[in-house]
Design an enzyme around this catalytic site. Sequence first.
Site, mmCIF file in Angstrom:
data_model
loop_
_atom_site.group_PDB
_atom_site.id
_atom_site.type_symbol
_atom_site.label_atom_id
_atom_site.label_comp_id
_atom_site.label_asym_id
_atom_site.label_seq_id
_atom_site.Cartn_x
_atom_site.Cartn_y
_atom_site.Cartn_z
ATOM 1 C CB SER A 220 2.816 2.348 -1.503
ATOM 2 O OG SER A 220 2.692 3.238 -2.590
ATOM 3 N N GLY A 222 -1.441 3.643 0.144
ATOM 4 C CA GLY A 222 -1.881 4.733 1.012
ATOM 5 C C GLY A 222 -2.163 4.217 2.410
ATOM 6 C CB ALA A 223 -4.846 5.088 4.821
ATOM 7 N N GLY A 225 -1.856 0.561 3.498
ATOM 8 C CA GLY A 225 -0.576 -0.129 3.690
ATOM 9 C C GLY A 225 0.135 -0.429 2.398
ATOM 10 N N GLY A 251 5.915 7.625 0.184
ATOM 11 C CA GLY A 251 6.329 6.526 -0.686
ATOM 12 C C GLY A 251 7.833 6.437 -0.824
ATOM 13 C CG ASP A 252 9.609 9.674 -2.336
ATOM 14 O OD1 ASP A 252 9.257 10.858 -2.241
ATOM 15 O OD2 ASP A 252 9.314 8.952 -3.297
HETATM 16 N N1 LIG Z 1 -3.060 8.126 5.680
HETATM 17 C C1 LIG Z 1 -2.085 7.236 5.912
HETATM 18 N N2 LIG Z 1 -2.058 6.546 7.071
HETATM 19 C C2 LIG Z 1 -1.069 5.647 7.334
HETATM 20 N N3 LIG Z 1 -0.068 5.348 6.466
HETATM 21 C C3 LIG Z 1 -0.071 6.014 5.300
HETATM 22 C C4 LIG Z 1 -1.051 6.989 4.943
HETATM 23 N N4 LIG Z 1 -0.758 7.468 3.697
HETATM 24 C C5 LIG Z 1 0.361 6.809 3.303
HETATM 25 N N5 LIG Z 1 0.772 5.947 4.250
HETATM 26 C C6 LIG Z 1 1.956 5.082 4.217
HETATM 27 O O1 LIG Z 1 2.844 5.558 3.209
HETATM 28 C C7 LIG Z 1 2.994 4.589 2.191
HETATM 29 C C8 LIG Z 1 3.118 5.282 0.836
HETATM 30 O O2 LIG Z 1 1.963 6.056 0.616
HETATM 31 P P1 LIG Z 1 1.320 6.108 -0.858
HETATM 32 O O3 LIG Z 1 0.447 7.283 -0.874
HETATM 33 O O4 LIG Z 1 0.750 4.780 -1.172
HETATM 34 O O5 LIG Z 1 2.599 6.240 -1.815
HETATM 35 P P2 LIG Z 1 3.150 7.510 -2.634
HETATM 36 O O6 LIG Z 1 3.562 8.500 -1.583
HETATM 37 O O7 LIG Z 1 4.324 6.931 -3.380
HETATM 38 O O8 LIG Z 1 2.043 7.978 -3.509
HETATM 39 C C9 LIG Z 1 1.757 3.690 2.320
HETATM 40 O O9 LIG Z 1 2.001 2.410 1.788
HETATM 41 C C10 LIG Z 1 1.563 3.658 3.827
HETATM 42 O O10 LIG Z 1 2.467 2.726 4.414
HETATM 43 O O1 LIG Z 2 4.605 11.597 -2.262
HETATM 44 P P1 LIG Z 2 5.524 10.743 -3.046
HETATM 45 O O2 LIG Z 2 4.852 10.032 -4.202
HETATM 46 O O3 LIG Z 2 6.366 9.832 -2.219
HETATM 47 O O4 LIG Z 2 6.522 11.719 -3.808
HETATM 48 C C1 LIG Z 2 7.067 12.820 -3.107
HETATM 49 C C2 LIG Z 2 7.884 13.551 -4.102
HETATM 50 O O5 LIG Z 2 7.284 13.404 -5.368
HETATM 51 C C3 LIG Z 2 6.975 14.658 -5.837
HETATM 52 O O6 LIG Z 2 5.629 14.857 -5.574
HETATM 53 C C4 LIG Z 2 7.336 14.724 -7.274
HETATM 54 O O7 LIG Z 2 6.621 13.684 -7.883
HETATM 55 P P2 LIG Z 2 6.887 13.475 -9.443
HETATM 56 O O8 LIG Z 2 8.380 13.424 -9.623
HETATM 57 O O9 LIG Z 2 6.189 12.180 -9.764
HETATM 58 O O10 LIG Z 2 6.259 14.680 -10.112
HETATM 59 C C5 LIG Z 2 7.811 15.671 -5.094
HETATM 60 O O11 LIG Z 2 7.191 16.921 -5.060
HETATM 61 C C6 LIG Z 2 7.937 15.035 -3.777
HETATM 62 O O12 LIG Z 2 9.197 15.351 -3.249
#
Ligand SMILES: Nc1ncnc2c1ncn2[C@@H]1O[C@H](COP(=O)(O)OP(=O)(O)O)[C@@H](O)[C@H]1O
Ligand SMILES: O=P(O)(O)OC[C@H]1O[C@](O)(COP(=O)(O)O)[C@@H](O)[C@@H]1O
Length: 316
Positions: A220, A222-223, A225, A251-252
Amino acid sequence: MIVTLTLNPSLDRTIEVGSLTRGAVIRAAAAHLDPGGKGVNVSRALLANQVPSCAVVPFGGDEGRRLIALLSAEGIDMVTVPVTGPTRSNVALAESDGTVTKVNEPGTALSAAELDAVAEAVLGAASSADWVVASGSLPPRVPADLYARLCRRFARAGILVAVDTSGPALTAALPAGPALVKPNREELAEATGMAITTLGDAVEAARRLRAMGARTVLASLGADGAVLVQDDGVWYGEGPVAEPRSTVGAGDAMLAGFLAAGACGQEALAEALAWASAAVALPGSRMPGPADIAAVRRDRIRTSTADPALPLRPGG
Ligand SMILES: Nc1ncnc2c1ncn2[C@@H]1O[C@H](COP(=O)(O)OP(=O)(O)O)[C@@H](O)[C@H]1O
Ligand SMILES: O=P(O)(O)OC[C@H]1O[C@](O)(COP(=O)(O)O)[C@@H](O)[C@@H]1O
């Protein structure tokens, strides 16, 4: 059925503010308390979309009892394992421009006996599972190769394992051949030592994780994709969100959507992006249900073969 294991669950407090100024007193616009931890969130997202799941959750202290109460209120099917140390709390500061700053506590160590009890619980729950999702950070002093050992144990039983973690736990899991890993951009860079500034870098880094043992990589970004690299192809996709509310749990939700859609190919990537986009538009770490996902403009979700030259947003 999809079993999730969250060795380090959390109470997630998300506080919405206009913008952060270090050292200032900031009046929050809103605050949300959600059950959390990565595996817990995957089960929450699956439940919200009527996909069978069972969450294995160690819990301790008043905080842990609050976590279990919140999960019970959501109707989560779970196997709880009482432990001595208190369940941690994580704080996410969500600014109005979509920036989220997370402060995650390390959690409290699990004794060898507690770790055995959790392992027994997940082995029992997994007896009828198609997937086991080992997700989130490891509590202090839990051996970094724990996910690797679970991967090998479940491989012998023909159960697929998805791993979503970071640091040494991710690096140690790769040689055990997890069916799927879901690193974010930072975890991808950390695991490969690469700078990830273009989509091509992300694809190359994902390929390196496959060479280290992962079978499928859903990275993943973030924004920007996400990119999917598996035996039969490389795809990229994004799901723009007009007003990002909170990325906690995005991400979850992505991992849950990918598994729910069969965990293979372009269509599963598109579904994963839809679940993630829907999650980002919700407050706190609320997991999207069918109506939230249906509201995502599928015409805005574009997946295609990856263009290596595509630049990613700075920092990421
Ligand atoms: N600012 C955003 N705008 C649109 N989609 C987002 C944004 N942030 C996250 N996403 C969506 O959520 C998914 C997971 O976000 P990411 O931050 O990469 O993972 P994690 O939450 O595991 O750190 C991204 O691949 C994207 O599809
Ligand atoms: O934003 P992400 O990466 O999808 O994870 C969300 C979950 O991960 C956490 O941030 C915990 O992450 P960690 O287990 O890696 O410390 C929780 O607080 C939250 O429920």
